[in-house]
Design an enzyme around this catalytic site. Sequence first.
Site, short mmCIF file in Angstrom:
data_model
loop_
_atom_site.label_atom_id
_atom_site.label_comp_id
_atom_site.label_asym_id
_atom_site.label_seq_id
_atom_site.Cartn_x
_atom_site.Cartn_y
_atom_site.Cartn_z
N GLY A 44 7.93 -2.19 2.02
CA GLY A 44 8.30 -2.33 3.42
C GLY A 44 7.60 -1.42 4.39
N SER A 48 1.73 8.47 2.91
CA SER A 48 2.47 7.29 2.49
C SER A 48 3.94 7.41 2.89
CB SER A 48 2.36 7.12 0.97
OG SER A 48 3.22 6.11 0.49
N SER A 49 4.62 6.26 2.89
CA SER A 49 6.08 6.23 3.08
C SER A 49 6.81 5.87 1.79
CB SER A 49 6.45 5.21 4.16
OG SER A 49 5.94 5.58 5.42
N THR A 63 3.95 -3.39 0.05
CA THR A 63 3.99 -2.73 -1.24
C THR A 63 4.90 -3.53 -2.14
OG1 THR A 63 5.80 -1.39 -0.45
CG2 THR A 63 3.63 -0.47 -0.21
N ASN A 76 -1.38 -1.88 0.61
CA ASN A 76 -1.09 -1.59 2.01
C ASN A 76 -0.61 -2.86 2.71
OD1 ASN A 76 -0.68 0.34 4.01
ND2 ASN A 76 -2.62 -0.13 5.01
N THR A 114 0.86 -0.32 -4.08
CA THR A 114 0.56 -1.09 -2.88
C THR A 114 -0.92 -1.43 -2.74
OG1 THR A 114 0.86 -1.09 -0.47
CG2 THR A 114 0.20 0.99 -1.48
N ASP A 174 -3.96 4.05 6.50
CA ASP A 174 -2.86 5.01 6.43
C ASP A 174 -3.30 6.43 6.78
OD1 ASP A 174 -0.77 3.35 6.00
OD2 ASP A 174 -0.50 3.82 3.88
#
Length: 569
Positions: A467, A446-447, A375, A395, A393, A417
């Site tokens: 990351g 998502s993170s 991202t 990904n 992003t 994801d």
Amino acid sequence: MKIIFFITFILPFFLPVTTLCQSRASWPVRSQNGMVTSSDAIASKVGADILKQGGNAVDAAVAVALTLAVTWPAAGNLGGGGFMLIRKADGTTTVIDYRETAPAKANKNMYVDEKGNLISNASTVGYGAIGVPGTIAGLALALQKYGTMKWQDIIEPARKLAEEGFVPSYFILESIQRNKDLLKQFPESRRIFLKNGENYHEGEVFKQPELAGTLLRLKSIGPREFYEGKTAKLIADDMKKNNGLITPDDLKNYKAVERQPVTGTYRGYEIISMPPPSSGGTLLIQMLNVLEQFPVSAMGQNSSEKYHLLIEIMRRAYADRAVYFGDPDFVNVPVTKLMSKQYAIQIGKSISKTISTPSSSIVAGKYFTPEPHHTTHFSIVDKMGNAVSNTYTLNDEYGSGVTVAGAGFLLNNEMDDFTAKVGVANKFGLIHGNANAIASNKRPLSSMTPTIILKDGKLFLVIGTEGGSTIITQTLQVILNILDHGMNIQEAVNAPRIHHQWMPDMVEFEPHGLSKDVLNALKRKGHKLKIDPDYLYPGDVEAIMIDLKTGIKLGASDPRNPNALSTGY
């Protein structure tokens, strides 16, 4: 620049050379007006120019995002999606969710064969891995509701860069070469990014005429052109030709949405961050709630005692992530309970000071009744005090590897994801549950953790990073470096970081990040450790801190990315 020149020539009379070098490396960029920090120097300059022209933080954010689609092809994008956190100077906050969605033809078992086994690379490479892109819709919504400038003016710098070209840095050229096996599988990607196998060299100008054409159409016709015009037709035709799932209706029906951010507190600071379908904000606040019970400052920034505590908290948070998180329009995510102080107290009580807890014994949500990698991030504050924290992003680096024929931009591989199969890890080693199962028009988990922090109601910190699965833990540690360890913003970004995500049961750390004494102490507690030279390669924290006494904006870009730059005006 005059101040920097003066310091350069005066300080050597008072400081040893080693101290001077360390100090310079820890100086944030200063500005009385606005600040832009991003993964790419060209994009940061474009954003700063927009602020100089009188644009606000949202105007600059849209311009930076569009520019990164030209100058940062590994992650900057038109063919992906993300999240924008906005805080206006009057205190109003909102989230623009422009996460990709699953195509209407997508289904829960699309990546498993007749025996129930995962099909290799099906969710990561090629046309079957692509979600419906949200970037253009999200940027347009943000600009329409919260910007001040015209779409046509905002998009022009990116269009000009695509047409006239720019000189890619060695860092960008190296990333292209690192991903050449992916890119060469697809004719348009091979032609554009690998020069049909000849490769670009340092100092060579990189022009993207097809992308320039796409940006010109978007400029002339407007952002809906991406979803209903010639660009949409190019995407849909390319999909149909290569057995992809995205149809004209998928593109026409895509909508970016506004959501309310999640909020919490930590030692007198207010935390504002990203709600589901990102797990980032909820887990960040959950982990801060647990840390608040411990004397983190007294432990010391690099102590084994602190790292042990962080690891134990991280593994518990990511266990919750695996079970409870998904698209809130499809599943009930117990955000309030996960972020409650009472839940954090119970988590804190479960942590031993001397022994690690095996991840296999961690049960998600034990203390209440239940209710991806490349991202790029940028942070912006304008002179009025409006702030944007944006993460978006493709990904993986270069996403699915697919470049739309005739349109010149890469498409994401965001379908990875989702939960391809319950209990089986995705590309980032993350395990997902049924809450994140594939369904048509659903947004994958998502993170991403774009975050804004206030002190006594005043803007204090704007932060985020790329990351993959490490985004949340990276953001957490930089915040601790500032709030608990008293570092300035650049020192906080520079400091070494670790990561644990429940499964696999392994502590990852960057080379030279932990001393031998600390490593041995952690091993004695039962932790498994892995030095990973590439662990924080995608780590790229971009942050802005406000000096509450003077109002000076302090920008910090991550030295792990030599292409990144903080630019003030």
